[in-house]
Structure formats: structure tokens, C-alpha cells
Scaffold this active site. Structure first.
Site, mmCIF file in Angstrom:
data_model
loop_
_atom_site.group_PDB
_atom_site.id
_atom_site.type_symbol
_atom_site.label_atom_id
_atom_site.label_comp_id
_atom_site.label_asym_id
_atom_site.label_seq_id
_atom_site.Cartn_x
_atom_site.Cartn_y
_atom_site.Cartn_z
ATOM 1 N N ARG A 85 6.856 31.059 20.099
ATOM 2 C CA ARG A 85 6.428 29.836 20.800
ATOM 3 C C ARG A 85 7.627 29.138 21.443
ATOM 4 O O ARG A 85 7.530 28.610 22.551
ATOM 5 C CB ARG A 85 5.696 28.918 19.812
ATOM 6 C CG ARG A 85 5.172 27.641 20.439
ATOM 7 C CD ARG A 85 4.260 26.842 19.493
ATOM 8 N NE ARG A 85 4.075 25.491 19.989
ATOM 9 C CZ ARG A 85 4.518 24.397 19.377
ATOM 10 N NH1 ARG A 85 5.135 24.476 18.200
ATOM 11 N NH2 ARG A 85 4.317 23.214 19.904
ATOM 12 N N HIS A 135 7.882 28.351 25.393
ATOM 13 C CA HIS A 135 8.000 26.975 25.899
ATOM 14 C C HIS A 135 9.317 26.746 26.633
ATOM 15 O O HIS A 135 9.395 25.908 27.518
ATOM 16 C CB HIS A 135 7.821 25.961 24.767
ATOM 17 C CG HIS A 135 6.393 25.767 24.375
ATOM 18 N ND1 HIS A 135 5.910 24.596 23.814
ATOM 19 C CD2 HIS A 135 5.319 26.584 24.475
ATOM 20 C CE1 HIS A 135 4.609 24.725 23.580
ATOM 21 N NE2 HIS A 135 4.229 25.923 23.956
ATOM 22 N N TRP A 163 -5.606 31.890 14.079
ATOM 23 C CA TRP A 163 -6.618 32.496 14.945
ATOM 24 C C TRP A 163 -7.328 33.683 14.265
ATOM 25 O O TRP A 163 -8.373 34.113 14.703
ATOM 26 C CB TRP A 163 -5.992 32.947 16.261
ATOM 27 C CG TRP A 163 -5.670 31.834 17.218
ATOM 28 C CD1 TRP A 163 -6.499 31.357 18.198
ATOM 29 C CD2 TRP A 163 -4.463 31.066 17.327
ATOM 30 N NE1 TRP A 163 -5.868 30.342 18.897
ATOM 31 C CE2 TRP A 163 -4.625 30.151 18.390
ATOM 32 C CE3 TRP A 163 -3.242 31.053 16.637
ATOM 33 C CZ2 TRP A 163 -3.629 29.245 18.777
ATOM 34 C CZ3 TRP A 163 -2.261 30.158 17.017
ATOM 35 C CH2 TRP A 163 -2.454 29.261 18.072
HETATM 36 FE FE1 HIF Z 1 0.274 28.851 22.352
HETATM 37 N N1 HIF Z 1 -0.266 27.238 21.245
HETATM 38 N N2 HIF Z 1 -0.693 28.080 23.971
HETATM 39 N N3 HIF Z 1 0.882 30.416 23.469
HETATM 40 N N4 HIF Z 1 1.271 29.549 20.734
HETATM 41 C C1 HIF Z 1 0.013 27.016 19.924
HETATM 42 C C2 HIF Z 1 0.649 27.879 19.065
HETATM 43 C C3 HIF Z 1 1.207 29.072 19.443
HETATM 44 C C4 HIF Z 1 -1.418 26.917 23.999
HETATM 45 C C5 HIF Z 1 -1.453 25.956 23.003
HETATM 46 C C6 HIF Z 1 -0.954 26.145 21.718
HETATM 47 C C7 HIF Z 1 0.498 30.668 24.757
HETATM 48 C C8 HIF Z 1 -0.397 29.953 25.505
HETATM 49 C C9 HIF Z 1 -0.949 28.752 25.133
HETATM 50 C C10 HIF Z 1 1.938 30.747 20.684
HETATM 51 C C11 HIF Z 1 2.225 31.542 21.776
HETATM 52 C C12 HIF Z 1 1.695 31.382 23.047
HETATM 53 C C13 HIF Z 1 -0.496 25.740 19.538
HETATM 54 C C14 HIF Z 1 -0.361 25.131 18.149
HETATM 55 C C15 HIF Z 1 -1.101 25.205 20.634
HETATM 56 C C16 HIF Z 1 -1.801 23.855 20.724
HETATM 57 C C17 HIF Z 1 1.028 24.545 17.919
HETATM 58 C C18 HIF Z 1 1.174 24.030 16.507
HETATM 59 O O1 HIF Z 1 0.383 23.153 16.143
HETATM 60 O O2 HIF Z 1 2.072 24.512 15.791
HETATM 61 C C19 HIF Z 1 -2.157 26.855 25.239
HETATM 62 C C20 HIF Z 1 -3.082 25.727 25.659
HETATM 63 C C21 HIF Z 1 -1.887 28.000 25.929
HETATM 64 C C22 HIF Z 1 -2.464 28.445 27.275
HETATM 65 C C23 HIF Z 1 -3.684 29.278 27.066
HETATM 66 C C24 HIF Z 1 1.086 31.991 25.246
HETATM 67 C C25 HIF Z 1 -0.009 33.007 25.394
HETATM 68 C C26 HIF Z 1 -0.811 33.027 24.178
HETATM 69 C C27 HIF Z 1 1.841 31.973 26.594
HETATM 70 C C28 HIF Z 1 1.948 32.336 24.108
HETATM 71 O O3 HIF Z 1 2.709 33.353 24.027
HETATM 72 C C29 HIF Z 1 2.276 31.046 19.318
HETATM 73 C C30 HIF Z 1 2.979 32.318 18.809
HETATM 74 C C31 HIF Z 1 1.823 29.998 18.540
HETATM 75 C C32 HIF Z 1 1.922 29.853 17.019
HETATM 76 C C33 HIF Z 1 3.121 29.007 16.652
HETATM 77 C C34 HIF Z 1 3.304 28.859 15.157
HETATM 78 O O4 HIF Z 1 4.140 28.033 14.769
HETATM 79 O O5 HIF Z 1 2.662 29.549 14.360
#
Ligand code: HIF
Length: 288
Positions: free
Chosen positions: A46, A50, A189
Site C-alpha cells: 500500500r 500510494h 477481503w
Molecule cells: Fe487499496 N485500500 N485501494 N489498493 N490497498 C486499502 C487497503 C489496501 C482503495 C482503498 C483502500 C488499490 C486500490 C484501491 C492495497 C493495495 C491497493 C484500504 C484500507 C482502503 C480504504 C486501508 C486501511 O484501513 O488500512 C481504493 C478506493 C482503491 C481503488 C479501487 C490498488 C489496487 C488494488 C492500486 C492497490 O494495489 C493493500 C495491499 C491494502 C491493505 C493494506 C494493509 O495494511 O493491510
């Protein structure tokens, strides 16, 4: 003596780094039975995303190159809540390998996470040059999880991605979980949040998703067990017909997902970066 000193000061810092060594050192930081589901991999991924996903292909600003995500105000943007956990975990490696840029370190951590958690090999190049806080990207460039397909397209088209690449990237939501004290959302998920799989797609298609009954932000839970979650933005990949066609393909064909994800993710990590001409392209081996 004079000669070697001069050599050293004219060699760019990125050339003085043992990247395979950094890869191994990041991999050694992944496991911790007391953190979340036992791995820092998801939060490293993540962080890498970001750091990169602020790119705007029209103004050619943002992206991982300057690694402004480590500076306030960008570090404090709502979308980045919780990422200090990943930055803090990686900080000793910046001390150990002082010539690596933060942009290279954070993006490489994303590569390590994907590969070590069982995903595809992701090609990666070094050479990002860190920038100062005044160059932070404006707030609002990362996606809002409360919105749907139009918003997701606006955000990822701005980076220069197409529908197939967006649908391939979203499979990364097989990893990790949402935290109420970071995004406000809650839960993983699927049942194996520390394994890189195509389960985001299979869970999305196979379950009936219902609004979670709680006082938190609107999200979905699977009707059967209530243990797994989807963000409103995730649900767009089931309801939007063009996204859904790819989702169905990746649910059926894990190899196709791995191949398309590897390309789209490598592209994400390179958005807006002007690499030195002689920057080598790495394909790191996973540890055993
Ligand atoms: Fe995420 N994402 N992401 N994301 N994400 C979260 C957590 C992860 C979006 C929102 C969130 C991508 C796209 C989108 C990961 C990787 C990717 C969380 C929760 C939110 C809200 C954060 C938290 O509470 O810790 C949205 C709206 C996206 C556009 C659809 C990417 C494609 C899936 C680009 C991507 O690679 C990962 C890994 C996490 C889990 C982080 C963790 O700490 O476990």
C-alpha cells in the site's frame, strides 16, 4: 587517493547500492506474528502504491520519483493514514543502505511484498531522486473508497491506465485488510490476506455482498459468513460491465491475472520517473 575520492563523489548515489541486498533485507522485515495477519507485506504494498498513485500524466507531476509521501502535508493526507507503520519499519534499511533513495526503497518494498507473498515477478529499476516537502502533491489524487466506477476511472485514467490495467491492479486487494483507525473501514477481503492470489476476483463474484450493519462508513460484507469485506469502490468491479469482463477472466485464470498484474504494477511504480539511461532492469529472485 585523490582519484578514488573524486570517483566516489561523481558516482551517482543510486549506483552505490546493492539492490539485491536491500531486497533481502526488506524480505526479512515482512514477518511478525504480532502485527496484523502476521506480515508487513500488505502495508508495504500500500505504501508503494500510494507513493506512486499521485501521478498526473497531463501535468507530469506526482508519482514515486520524489517520494514526497514521507513529508507532511502529504504523509498526513487522509488516504495515507497508517502508512507511517510501513515507513517506520523500513527506516533502519535507509540507515543500513544510505545511498538508496526513499523512492527506490518504498517502491522496492512493494515489489518484495508481491513476490514474497507468492505473486509474480515484478520488473523494477532504481534511480528515483528524493524531493523536499515543498514539492508534495496536492490532496485528493488517490481514490475515494466510498465512490464507484466513474471515480475509479477518473483517478486511474489520470495516471495513464486503461480499464484492463485497472481491473488487473485491483486484484491486490486480496492482500491485507482495512483498519478502523486508518481508513474507517474494517476487515480483510478474504481468508488468506498474506498470500498473493486471485481471490479478490473469486470472492467478489462468488459471494452475495450486503451492506454491513454498523455505525461505520458504508461497506459490504459477505452475506454467508460476514467475515469478509468489499469497499464501495471494489463493488464497482462487479457492477460495471467493462470491469466485470476482466474480473471474470482473472477469476478463471490466475496466470492471466499474474501476468497482467505484474505489468500494470511495474508501470505504476515507474509513473513520472525519469530513470538514468543506464539504470538496470532487475528481476529479483524470491527467497526460499
Ligand atoms: Fe487499496 N485500500 N485501494 N489498493 N490497498 C486499502 C487497503 C489496501 C482503495 C482503498 C483502500 C488499490 C486500490 C484501491 C492495497 C493495495 C491497493 C484500504 C484500507 C482502503 C480504504 C486501508 C486501511 O484501513 O488500512 C481504493 C478506493 C482503491 C481503488 C479501487 C490498488 C489496487 C488494488 C492500486 C492497490 O494495489 C493493500 C495491499 C491494502 C491493505 C493494506 C494493509 O495494511 O493491510
Amino acid at each position: 587517493y585523490m582519484y578514488s575520492k573524486q570517483q566516489d563523489s561523481t558516482t551517482p548515489s543510486w549506483k552505490k547500492v546493492d539492490y539485491a541486498g536491500v531486497y533481502k533485507d526488506i524480505a526479512a522485515l515482512l514477518e511478525d506474528e504480532n502485527y496484523d495477519d502476521g506480515s508487513y507485506g500488505p502495508v508495504f504494498l500500500r505504501l508503494a502504491w500510494h507513493a506512486s498513485g499521485t501521478y498526473d500524466c497531463k501535468s507530469h507531476t506526482g508519482g514515486s520519483s520524489g517520494c514526497t509521501i514521507r513529508h507532511a502535508p502529504e504523509s498526513e493526507h487522509d488516504a495515507n493514514a497508517g502508512l507511517e507503520v510501513a515507513r517506520r519499519r523500513l527506516e533502519p534499511l535507509k540507515k543500513k543502505h544510505p545511498n538508496i533513495s526513499y523512492g527506490d526503497l518504498y517502491t522496492l518494498a512493494g515489489v518484495v511484498a508481491v513476490q514474497e507473498l507468492g505473486g509474480p515477478t515484478v520488473k523494477w529499476r532504481p534511480g528515483r531522486v528524493d524531493k523536499q516537502a515543498v514539492e508534495c502533491t496536492p490532496d485528493g489524487r488517490l481514490p475515494d473508497a466510498a465512490q464507484g466506477a466513474d471515480h475509479v476511472r477518473d483517478i486511474f485514467y489520470r495516471m495513464g491506465f486503461g480499464d484492463q490495467e485497472i481491473a488487473a491492479l485491483v486484484g491486490a486487494h486480496a492482500l491485507g485488510r482495512c483498519h478502523t483507525d486508518r481508513s474507517g473501514y474494517d476487515g480483510p477481503w478474504n481468508a488468506s490476506p498474506t498470500a498473493f492470489t486471485n481471490f479478490f476476483y473469486t470472492e467478489l463474484l462468488d459471494n452475495t455482498w450486503v451492506p454491513k450493519k454498523w455505525t461505520g462508513p458504508m461497506q459490504f460484507v459477505d452475506k454467508q459468513s460476514g467475515a469478509f469485506m468489499m469497499l464501495p469502490a471494489d463493488m464497482a468491479f462487479k457492477t460495471d460491465p467493462r470491469f466485470r469482463a476482466y474480473v471474470e477472466r482473472y477469476a478463471r485464470d490466475q496466470d492471466a491475472f499474474f501476468a497482467d498484474f505484474a505489468n500494470a504494477f511495474a508501470k505504476l511504480l515507474e509513473l513520472g520517473v525519469s530513470f538514468p539511461e543506464d539504470a538496470p532492469l532487475y528481476r529479483f529472485k524470491t527467497l526460499d
